[in-house]
Motif scaffolding. Structure first.
Motif, short mmCIF file in Angstrom:
data_model
loop_
_atom_site.label_atom_id
_atom_site.label_comp_id
_atom_site.label_asym_id
_atom_site.label_seq_id
_atom_site.Cartn_x
_atom_site.Cartn_y
_atom_site.Cartn_z
N UNK A 85 0.84 -1.20 0.00
CA UNK A 85 0.00 0.00 0.00
C UNK A 85 0.88 1.27 0.00
N UNK A 86 1.98 1.18 0.77
CA UNK A 86 2.91 2.32 0.79
C UNK A 86 3.49 2.58 -0.61
N UNK A 123 2.15 1.66 -3.48
CA UNK A 123 1.10 2.15 -4.36
C UNK A 123 0.81 3.63 -4.09
N UNK A 124 0.82 3.97 -2.80
CA UNK A 124 0.58 5.37 -2.45
C UNK A 124 1.68 6.27 -3.01
N UNK A 125 2.93 5.75 -2.92
CA UNK A 125 4.04 6.51 -3.48
C UNK A 125 3.91 6.64 -5.00
N UNK A 134 1.15 6.73 -6.64
CA UNK A 134 0.13 7.75 -6.90
C UNK A 134 0.73 9.14 -6.74
N UNK A 135 1.54 9.28 -5.69
CA UNK A 135 2.19 10.58 -5.46
C UNK A 135 3.11 10.92 -6.63
N UNK A 171 1.14 12.23 -9.53
CA UNK A 171 0.75 13.63 -9.39
C UNK A 171 1.97 14.55 -9.55
N UNK A 172 3.12 14.12 -8.95
CA UNK A 172 4.35 14.90 -9.12
C UNK A 172 4.70 15.05 -10.60
N UNK A 176 2.61 15.03 -13.09
CA UNK A 176 1.71 16.02 -13.68
C UNK A 176 2.18 17.44 -13.36
N UNK A 227 13.52 17.67 -4.25
CA UNK A 227 13.00 17.70 -2.88
C UNK A 227 12.07 16.51 -2.60
N UNK A 228 11.59 15.84 -3.66
CA UNK A 228 10.72 14.68 -3.44
C UNK A 228 11.50 13.41 -3.13
N UNK A 273 11.21 11.61 0.28
CA UNK A 273 9.88 11.09 0.60
C UNK A 273 9.57 9.80 -0.14
N UNK A 274 10.29 9.56 -1.23
CA UNK A 274 10.01 8.36 -2.02
C UNK A 274 10.95 7.21 -1.67
#
Lengths: 572, 200
Positions: free
Chosen positions: A19-20, A22-24, A26-27, A30-31, A33, A50-51, A54-55
Motif C-alpha cells: 500500500x505504501x 502504491x501510495x508513493x 500515486x504521489x 501527481x508529481x 503532472x 525535494x521529493x 519522501x520516495x
C-alpha cells in the motif's frame, strides 16, 4: 509468536509495504503532472530533488546536466550563485568523470563516504539530458529504486517539455520581433515614399525622418552647408567643417556603405550614381539611436538621393537647354526659334545684349574651375546667366552694361588668382545680332592679346579705327595700304625674325616717347634708338615728318587689325 | 440532500466527506480557485468557512465581491486568518485545530446548514513556528474528522513555495487531489493509522 501469528504478521507487513508503494506511485503520478505542467526548468528540478527523501530512504547528491554540469539546489530555487550540489560531500570531479563514461542508462558510481550512490538518467524525447544522483548508506529497496527511476524519467520528460516550450517561445518571440521590425521598416518606407511622391523636397525628408526617430535631423549639401532642418535646437550659425575634414568624412561614409557616427552625429550620404550630392544627419549627442533609427536614416538617405538626383537632372537639363540656346544665337539662328527656346527657359531675349568672351585660367589649369568661376562672377555681378564654354574661353551673353572690370576682378577673386581677360562685343538689338557681337568680342580679345599689354577688359566699341577697319567688307585696299607703308619692314622681319614692325607700332602708340617705348618693349633705350634707325633705313620714311607718322600709325593699326582678323578666321 | 456538490469549476464535483488537496501556482490562481469554490458554495446555500494565511489580510474584504457580487452574504461566509486558527497562541497544535473545525462546522450544521464547505490556505506551515512540523500528521488526522459532519475540506498548497518532500506526504494523506483542472481519486492514500504508524 506462533507460526500462524508470524505468518499473519508477515502478510500484514507485506500488504502495508504494498500500500505504501502504491501510495508513493500515486504521489509520483501527481508529481509527474505537476512537473509536466511547469515551464520552468528550475521548478521541475526543485520538485524532483525535494521529493527524493519522501520516495526512498536516501538523499540527493545533485543533478548533473550534460549541457550545464552540476545544478545546485539553491540554483533550483532560483538563485544563480554557484553550481555546488546541495549535498556535495562527494568528490565532484571524481563523480563527473564516472558520469561522463556512464552512458545514457545511468548506474552506480563510487563516491567517497557513501555506501551506495546511483545516477538515475534524465531522459527526454531528444535524448539524454543528465542524471539525478542520489546516495544512501545502504542500497534502498528495489521498490524505492523503481520510484527513483520513475521520478528521474518523469523529471527528464518534463525538462525536455520545458526546453521545447522555451525553444518554441523563443522562436515565436524572434518571429514576433522580426514581424515588428518588418512592420516598423514598412512604416518607415511608406512614410518616406509618401514624402518623395508628394514632392515635399529636402525639408519634407528632414521632417519625416525627425518624426520617425524623434531626433533632430539636418540635410546638408556636399560641402556641409545646411539645406534643411527639422526638430529643436537648430544651431545658428550652422557649423561647417573645413574642406579637408569634410572630404575625409565623406570618403569614410562611402567606404563603409552604411551610416557612420562622427561626434554626436550619425551621417548617411545621398549618393546617386556615385556622386555625393548631400548628407542626411541625425543629431544624436547621447549616442542613443538604435537599429530602427538607423533604418529610418538609411531609407531617408535613399529618398534624399532620389530627390537630389531629380534636382540635378532638372539643373542639367536647364543647363543643356541654355547651352544650346547660346550656341544657336552665336551661330546665327532663326529668330522665332531662339525666342521660343528662351521663353521656355523664362528668359527675356528681347532686351539689348552684348556678347563677351572671357579668357583666362586658374593658377592650376582647370577648365571646369574657370567656367564655374565665370558663372559665379556673372551671377554675383549681374552680368548675365546665359553662357557657354568655347575653345578654353567662356562666352557670356550679357543683358546689362555694368562694369566689366568689376566682373573681371570677381572672376580672378573666384579663381584665387590666375589670369582673366575679357573682350566685349557691340550691342545686340535682335537675336540676329549675336554672331556679330560675338565676332567683335573675339576680335577685341585677340587685339588685346597682340598688344602684349596687361590683362584687362577690351570693348569693341572703344577700338576706334580698329573697329572701323575690322568692319570693312573689302579689305584689299587696306592690305595694299599696309604693304605700301610697311611692306619692306614686314619682309625684313620675316627674313631676319626681327620685331621692327612691333617696335614701330609701340613707338607710335607711345607718341614718339623714347622712354615710354623702351619701357613697353622692355628693351634698353640705345637698343630702341638702333632699331628706329634701322626702321628709317629700311622703310625710307622720316619718322619726324607728321604726314609720314600718321600714315605709318594707321598702317600699323591696320596691320594689327588684319592680323587679328586672320587669326579669327583660322581659329574658326 | 445530494451526495455530490459542485466544486465551482465547470465539469468538476466533489462528494460530501471529501478531503481534497489542491495544488496551485501563485496568488492569482489561488484567487481563481477560492472564488470558484466559495462562489459555488454560497450559491448552493452551503456554510462556507475560509481560513486565509495572515499575510493576505488585504485580500479578505475583496473576497465576497469576487465570489458573490449581487447578493448579501448574511453570515453564510465565515472568513478566518491563519494566525487566529492554525497558529493561534503562536504555535500549531493539530488537536486545537481539529477542535476549531469541530466547533465551526458543528455549529453550522446545528444551525441548519446542510453542508459545510471549508477551505484552508496552507502556506502558514512554511513559517518557522512551533508545531508546524506536525502538518502531515494533522492532515492524516483530519481524515477521521471528515465523516462526522456533511462537509468537504479543501487544502490549498502553493507549488511555488512547498517542496517535493512535503507534497509527496500530503498526497499520501488526501483521498482526492485537485491538480491541473482535474480531480484525481487517490485510492492508495494511506489511512491515518497506516500513515501515522509508518511515520513513527
Amino acid at each position: 509468536m506462533t507460526t500462524v501469528e508470524a505468518h499473519s504478521h508477515r502478510a500484514r507487513a507485506s500488504e502495508e509495504e504494498l500500500r505504501e508503494q502504491l501510495s508513493n506511485m500515486q504521489a509520483l503520478l501527481v508529481l509527474s503532472m505537476l512537473m509536466t505542467e511547469s515551464r520552468d526548468e528550475r521548478q521541475i528540478l526543485h520538485l524532483a530533488c525535494t521529493a527524493v527523501p519522501s520516495l526512498a530512504r536516501c538523499g540527493l547528491e545533485g543533478v548533473y546536466l550534460v549541457d550545464a554540469g552540476w545544478v545546485a539546489l539553491d540554483d533550483c530555487r532560483g538563485d544563480d550563485d554557484g553550481r555546488i550540489p546541495d549535498r556535495g560531500a562527494v568528490g565532484l570531479a571524481q563523480v563527473v568523470d564516472q558520469l561522463i563514461h556512464l552512458g545514457a542508462g545511468g548506474g552506480g558510481v563510487a563516491a567517497e563516504g557513501r555506501g551506495w550512490t546511483w545516477a538515475f538518467p534524465l531522459r527526454g524525447m531528444e535524448g539524454h539530458l543528465g542524471y539525478l544522483v542520489v546516495s544512501a548508506s545502504v542500497a534502498p529497496s528495489p521498490g524505492e529504486q523503481f520510484l527513483l527511476r520513475g521520478l528521474a524519467q518523469q523529471a527528464g520528460i518534463a525538462l525536455a517539455n520545458a526546453r521545447l516550450h522555451a525553444s518554441q517561445r523563443a522562436t515565436a518571440e524572434t518571429l514576433a520581433a522580426t514581424v515588428r521590425t518588418l512592420e516598423r521598416s514598412t512604416a518607415i518606407h511608406d512614410r518616406l515614399t509618401r514624402v518623395g511622391v508628394a514632392g515635399e523636397g529636402q525639408a519634407g525628408i528632414a521632417r519625416a525622418v525627425h518624426e520617425l526617430t524623434g531626433f533632430p535631423v539636418a540635410v546638408e549639401d556636399r560641402y556641409g552647408n545646411l539645406r534643411a532642418w527639422a526638430g529643436p535646437h537648430r544651431p545658428d550659425p550652422y557649423p561647417k567643417d573645413p574642406v579637408a575634414r569634410r572630404e575625409q568624412m565623406l570618403r569614410r561614409v562611402i567606404r563603409e556603405h552604411r551610416p557612420v557616427r562622427e561626434g554626436g552625429r550619425l551621417l548617411a550620404v545621398a549618393q546617386p550614381r556615385g556622386d555625393v550630392l548631400g548628407v542626411l544627419v541625425l543629431v544624436d549627442p547621447a549616442g542613443s539611436a538604435g537599429e530602427q533609427e538607423l533604418v529610418a536614416l538609411e531609407h531617408g538617405a535613399t529618398v534624399l538621393s532620389m530627390e537630389l538626383a531629380r534636382l540635378r537632372s532638372l539643373a542639367d537639363t536647364e543647363l543643356r537647354v541654355r547651352r544650346e540656346l547660346v550656341d544657336e544665337l552665336l551661330g546665327g539662328t532663326d529668330e522665332d526659334s531662339a525666342l521660343a527656346r528662351a521663353q521656355a527657359l523664362g528668359y527675356d531675349l528681347e532686351r539689348p545684349h552684348r556678347v563677351a568672351v572671357v579668357d583666362g585660367r586658374a593658377r592650376a589649369r582647370d577648365d571646369d574651375a574657370f567656367f564655374h568661376a565665370v558663372r559665379r562672377a556673372a551671377r554675383d555681378s549681374g552680368v548675365g546667366s546665359l553662357m557657354v564654354a568655347r575653345g578654353g574661353a567662356v562666352v557670356v551673353l550679357s543683358d546689362t552694361d555694368g562694369s566689366w572690370e568689376v566682373f573681371r576682378q570677381a572672376v580672378l577673386s573666384g579663381l584665387g588668382g590666375g589670369r582673366c581677360r575679357v573682350g566685349v562685343g557691340g550691342r545686340c538689338e535682335r537675336p540676329q545680332d549675336f554672331p556679330r557681337s560675338y565676332r567683335e568680342a573675339s576680335f577685341a580679345l585677340r587685339l588685346q592679346e597682340r598688344s602684349n599689354g596687361s590683362d584687362q577688359v577690351t570693348s569693341f566699341d572703344d577700338l576706334g579705327v580698329y573697329g572701323i577697319l575690322s568692319g570693312m567688307d573689302d579689305i584689299t585696299g587696306v592690305e595694299r595700304f599696309v604693304r605700301s607703308w610697311l611692306g619692306d619692314l614686314l619682309a625684313y622681319d620675316a627674313r631676319k625674325h626681327s620685331d621692327l614692325v612691333a617696335t614701330l607700332t609701340s613707338y607710335l602708340e607711345c607718341g614718339g616717347n623714347y622712354d615710354a617705348t623702351a619701357g613697353a618693349l622692355a628693351v634698353h633705350r640705345s637698343t630702341l634708338k638702333y632699331r628706329l634707325q634701322r626702321i628709317r633705313e629700311i622703310s625710307g620714311h622720316d619718322l619726324s615728318e607728321a604726314d609720314a607718322r600718321f600714315n605709318l600709325q594707321l598702317a600699323t593699326r591696320a596691320w594689327a587689325t588684319l592680323t587679328a582678323l586672320r587669326e579669327g578666321t583660322s581659329a574658326t | 440532500m445530494s451526495d455530490s456538490i459542485e466544486l465551482g469549476i465547470p465539469g468538476l464535483s466533489l462528494d460530501v466527506g471529501d478531503h481534497v488537496c489542491c495544488f496551485y501556482r501563485g496568488r492569482s490562481e489561488r484567487d481563481r480557485i477560492l472564488g470558484s469554490y466559495l462562489g459555488a458554495g454560497l450559491r448552493s446555500g452551503d456554510r462556507c468557512v475560509c481560513v486565509l494565511d495572515g499575510i493576505d489580510q488585504g485580500a479578505v474584504p475583496a473576497l465576497p465581491d469576487q465570489v458573490l457580487p449581487d447578493e448579501p452574504l448574511g453570515g453564510q461566509l465565515d472568513v478566518h486568518m491563519s494566525q487566529d486558527t492554525y497558529l493561534r497562541d503562536g504555535s500549531f497544535s493539530p488537536a486545537a485545530m481539529l477542535t476549531f473545525w469541530n466547533d465551526v462546522v458543528g455549529s453550522a450544521i446545528a444551525s441548519g446548514y446542510l453542508v459545510s464547505r471549508a477551505v484552508g490556505e496552507m502556506t502558514w506551515a512554511l513559517r518557522q513556528m512551533p508545531g508546524v512540523e506536525e502538518l502531515v500528521e494533522y492532515e492524516a488526522e483530519l481524515n477521521y474528522f471528515l465523516p462526522r459532519y456533511p462537509q468537504v475540506i479543501l487544502c490549498l498548497y502553493d507549488l511555488e513555495r512547498f517542496d517535493g518532500d512535503i507534497l509527496v506526504d500530503i498526497l499520501k494523506t488526501h483521498p482526492k487531489v485537485l491538480v491541473g483542472g482535474m480531480v484525481l481519486d487517490n485510492p492508495y492514500y494511506l489511512e491515518p493509522a497506516e500513515f501515522l504508524a509508518a511515520r513513527r
